[in-house]
Design a protein around this motif. Sequence first.
Motif, PDB file in Angstrom:
ATOM      1  N   UNK A 173     -38.005   2.457 -10.170  1.00  6.35           N
ATOM      2  CA  UNK A 173     -38.572   1.748 -11.318  1.00  6.35           C
ATOM      3  C   UNK A 173     -39.839   2.414 -11.820  1.00  6.35           C
ATOM      4  N   UNK A 174     -40.714   2.833 -10.894  1.00  6.68           N
ATOM      5  CA  UNK A 174     -41.937   3.536 -11.291  1.00  6.68           C
ATOM      6  C   UNK A 174     -41.608   4.851 -11.980  1.00  6.68           C
ATOM      7  N   UNK A 175     -40.585   5.556 -11.460  1.00  7.86           N
ATOM      8  CA  UNK A 175     -40.168   6.817 -12.081  1.00  7.86           C
ATOM      9  C   UNK A 175     -39.677   6.585 -13.503  1.00  7.86           C
ATOM     10  N   UNK A 176     -38.871   5.537 -13.686  1.00 10.59           N
ATOM     11  CA  UNK A 176     -38.323   5.247 -15.010  1.00 10.59           C
ATOM     12  C   UNK A 176     -39.426   4.871 -15.993  1.00 10.59           C
ATOM     13  N   UNK A 177     -40.384   4.040 -15.548  1.00 12.82           N
ATOM     14  CA  UNK A 177     -41.506   3.670 -16.416  1.00 12.82           C
ATOM     15  C   UNK A 177     -42.358   4.884 -16.763  1.00 12.82           C
ATOM     16  N   UNK A 178     -42.562   5.767 -15.776  1.00 13.04           N
ATOM     17  CA  UNK A 178     -43.323   6.998 -16.027  1.00 13.04           C
ATOM     18  C   UNK A 178     -42.645   7.844 -17.089  1.00 13.04           C
ATOM     19  N   UNK A 179     -41.318   7.999 -16.967  1.00 10.29           N
ATOM     20  CA  UNK A 179     -40.569   8.811 -17.921  1.00 10.29           C
ATOM     21  C   UNK A 179     -40.638   8.221 -19.324  1.00 10.29           C
ATOM     22  N   UNK A 180     -40.371   6.926 -19.444  1.00  4.12           N
ATOM     23  CA  UNK A 180     -40.381   6.303 -20.769  1.00  4.12           C
ATOM     24  C   UNK A 180     -41.773   6.377 -21.399  1.00  4.12           C
ATOM     25  N   UNK A 181     -42.810   6.138 -20.594  1.00  3.71           N
ATOM     26  CA  UNK A 181     -44.170   6.235 -21.114  1.00  3.71           C
ATOM     27  C   UNK A 181     -44.506   7.640 -21.568  1.00  3.71           C
ATOM     28  N   UNK A 182     -44.081   8.647 -20.788  1.00  2.00           N
ATOM     29  CA  UNK A 182     -44.344  10.043 -21.143  1.00  2.00           C
ATOM     30  C   UNK A 182     -43.600  10.440 -22.412  1.00  2.00           C
ATOM     31  N   UNK A 183     -42.363   9.950 -22.575  1.00  2.00           N
ATOM     32  CA  UNK A 183     -41.589  10.274 -23.783  1.00  2.00           C
ATOM     33  C   UNK A 183     -42.225   9.661 -25.031  1.00  2.00           C
ATOM     34  N   UNK A 184     -42.709   8.436 -24.907  1.00  2.00           N
ATOM     35  CA  UNK A 184     -43.417   7.809 -26.040  1.00  2.00           C
ATOM     36  C   UNK A 184     -44.684   8.602 -26.361  1.00  2.00           C
ATOM     37  N   UNK A 185     -45.425   8.991 -25.307  1.00  2.00           N
ATOM     38  CA  UNK A 185     -46.620   9.799 -25.510  1.00  2.00           C
ATOM     39  C   UNK A 185     -46.309  11.127 -26.168  1.00  2.00           C
ATOM     40  N   UNK A 186     -45.198  11.745 -25.803  1.00  2.00           N
ATOM     41  CA  UNK A 186     -44.798  13.016 -26.403  1.00  2.00           C
ATOM     42  C   UNK A 186     -44.523  12.840 -27.896  1.00  2.00           C
ATOM     43  N   UNK A 187     -43.858  11.750 -28.241  1.00  2.00           N
ATOM     44  CA  UNK A 187     -43.577  11.503 -29.653  1.00  2.00           C
ATOM     45  C   UNK A 187     -44.845  11.340 -30.474  1.00  2.00           C
ATOM     46  N   UNK A 188     -45.809  10.611 -29.917  1.00  4.18           N
ATOM     47  CA  UNK A 188     -47.053  10.340 -30.654  1.00  4.18           C
ATOM     48  C   UNK A 188     -48.020  11.526 -30.651  1.00  4.18           C
ATOM     49  N   UNK A 203     -33.841  13.500  -2.628  1.00  2.00           N
ATOM     50  CA  UNK A 203     -34.412  12.719  -3.727  1.00  2.00           C
ATOM     51  C   UNK A 203     -33.645  12.876  -5.034  1.00  2.00           C
ATOM     52  N   UNK A 204     -32.967  14.014  -5.220  1.00  2.00           N
ATOM     53  CA  UNK A 204     -32.197  14.221  -6.452  1.00  2.00           C
ATOM     54  C   UNK A 204     -31.037  13.238  -6.511  1.00  2.00           C
ATOM     55  N   UNK A 205     -30.406  12.999  -5.359  1.00  2.00           N
ATOM     56  CA  UNK A 205     -29.318  12.031  -5.331  1.00  2.00           C
ATOM     57  C   UNK A 205     -29.833  10.609  -5.476  1.00  2.00           C
ATOM     58  N   UNK A 206     -31.084  10.377  -5.092  1.00  2.00           N
ATOM     59  CA  UNK A 206     -31.713   9.081  -5.364  1.00  2.00           C
ATOM     60  C   UNK A 206     -31.881   8.899  -6.865  1.00  2.00           C
ATOM     61  N   UNK A 207     -32.339   9.955  -7.544  1.00  2.00           N
ATOM     62  CA  UNK A 207     -32.550   9.897  -8.986  1.00  2.00           C
ATOM     63  C   UNK A 207     -31.241   9.649  -9.724  1.00  2.00           C
ATOM     64  N   UNK A 208     -30.146  10.146  -9.175  1.00  2.00           N
ATOM     65  CA  UNK A 208     -28.840   9.966  -9.816  1.00  2.00           C
ATOM     66  C   UNK A 208     -28.536   8.498 -10.066  1.00  2.00           C
ATOM     67  N   UNK A 209     -29.100   7.634  -9.236  1.00  2.00           N
ATOM     68  CA  UNK A 209     -28.853   6.204  -9.405  1.00  2.00           C
ATOM     69  C   UNK A 209     -29.385   5.642 -10.709  1.00  2.00           C
ATOM     70  N   UNK A 210     -30.481   6.211 -11.238  1.00  5.66           N
ATOM     71  CA  UNK A 210     -31.040   5.713 -12.501  1.00  5.66           C
ATOM     72  C   UNK A 210     -30.895   6.742 -13.621  1.00  5.66           C
ATOM     73  N   UNK A 211     -30.122   7.792 -13.374  1.00  5.34           N
ATOM     74  CA  UNK A 211     -30.049   8.865 -14.358  1.00  5.34           C
ATOM     75  C   UNK A 211     -29.460   8.386 -15.677  1.00  5.34           C
TER      76      UNK A 211
END
Length: 463
Positions: free
Chosen positions: A264-279, A411-419
């Motif tokens: 969940x923290x990884x997903x929030x980090x990614x979404x926040x970073x993508x919004x920041x990249x857009x702005x 950890x990559x296979x862990x990430x696959x769960x929310x990919x």
Amino acid sequence: MLKTNFQHILLLTAAILLSVGVSLGLIHGPEVHHAGVALRCVAIVLLGLFALRRRSLTPWIFVAMVAGAELGFDAPMLATSLRVFSDIFLRLIKTIVAPLILATLVTGIAGHGDLKSVGRMGIKSLIYFEVVTTLALVIGLAAINLSRAGVGLSLPPATSSETIASPPPTHWQDFLLHIFPENIAKSVAEGQILQVAVFAVFFGIALASLEEKKRTPVLRLFESFSEVMFKFTNVVMYLAPIGVGAAMAFTVGQMGLGVLVNLGKLLLTLYGALVGFGLLVLLPAALLFRVPVRRFLAAVAEPATIAFATSTSEAALPRAMEAMEALGVPRRIVAFVIPAGYSFNLDGSTLYLAVASIFVAQAAGVHLSLGQQLLMMVTLMLTSKGVAGVPRAMLVVLLATAATFRLPTEPIFVILGIDALADMARTTVNVVGNCLASVVVAKWEGEFGAEPISPVVLEGMAE
């Protein structure tokens, strides 16, 4: 209207039952435990009915994630044996990437014929691509170091029998040599993505140099081949729910539900970073080149929505090209910049790679100095080139990065769960970034709005 309301009721009921079921699962006692399992199973069935009525792949991926988490929580022994299905899915994804890159790059370069014009556009496009993707890496690197989403994740022992290829050389001379292929069949077989991309560039230039009657048959062959690979991708993606569900079941079965906190923290980090990249990047770039922002946002809304819903850049490609041509970008620029951007301007995917690769290091307990992180970013900048907009293909680059820096693959296979969730956001940014790139290059060339819009395009936009 009634159908939509019924779907919303199904989804809301499933969410409530799932929440209550999870809460009961945290309470000890056999009766409470059985009640929690029953509620969660009913919720999964309702989610399945919701997905069945939507007739789309993305809801099934969500259902598979929830079902996999439930199976991993209640039957961990069975869940851990299902990893083979996620491995199968990853293998099939790997078979797609190299052929698709080869076909799309060759057609993108040779389809123009005028190498002088292509060269001028190519240089301007590459300058823009490199600046933007570098900034995406920087923002991703800063975001994951601030959130430290991977810290505290305890990994299970490696169980996969699949071995990782030996990393490429680390000296810059050897690394530069490693980019160029000595045998294209060997490069494809070993998954050397960058080598395939380099071969495709040279092959496309050579093909574009031929006279039209000799170039056309080969070009049609590669165009047909790329269409076949896109269809192949669609077929493989039908297995995505099975692969993602198996990965989530294995993850929860091995590590428990606590792993979901880090995810969940990884997903929030990614979404926040993508919004920041857009702005912080895309918006200033649009203003710098005097792009009509409101008209651009209106034009890109539909392809961006398609990309978010399908998690597939190629699904949004036809509408994106039509939308940019209708906005005023000449067809020859649209036809070059957007397909080239699929290999060299994957802004969202590049940012995701920065976030995910450092997450892997954090989860593995490997401390990387700033210099090592920057070296990793340079490696990602090179190895991510040529990976077309194939769903979940970034996992392939992550595996290569883990091999290069000798990080564990768990950890990559862990990430696959929310990919699936991550892919929706990063694919949207990929599409928006490539659409903006076509407008920027058209402005740079002084040709924005200089070409009449095709009636076919106007008819397609009207539909």
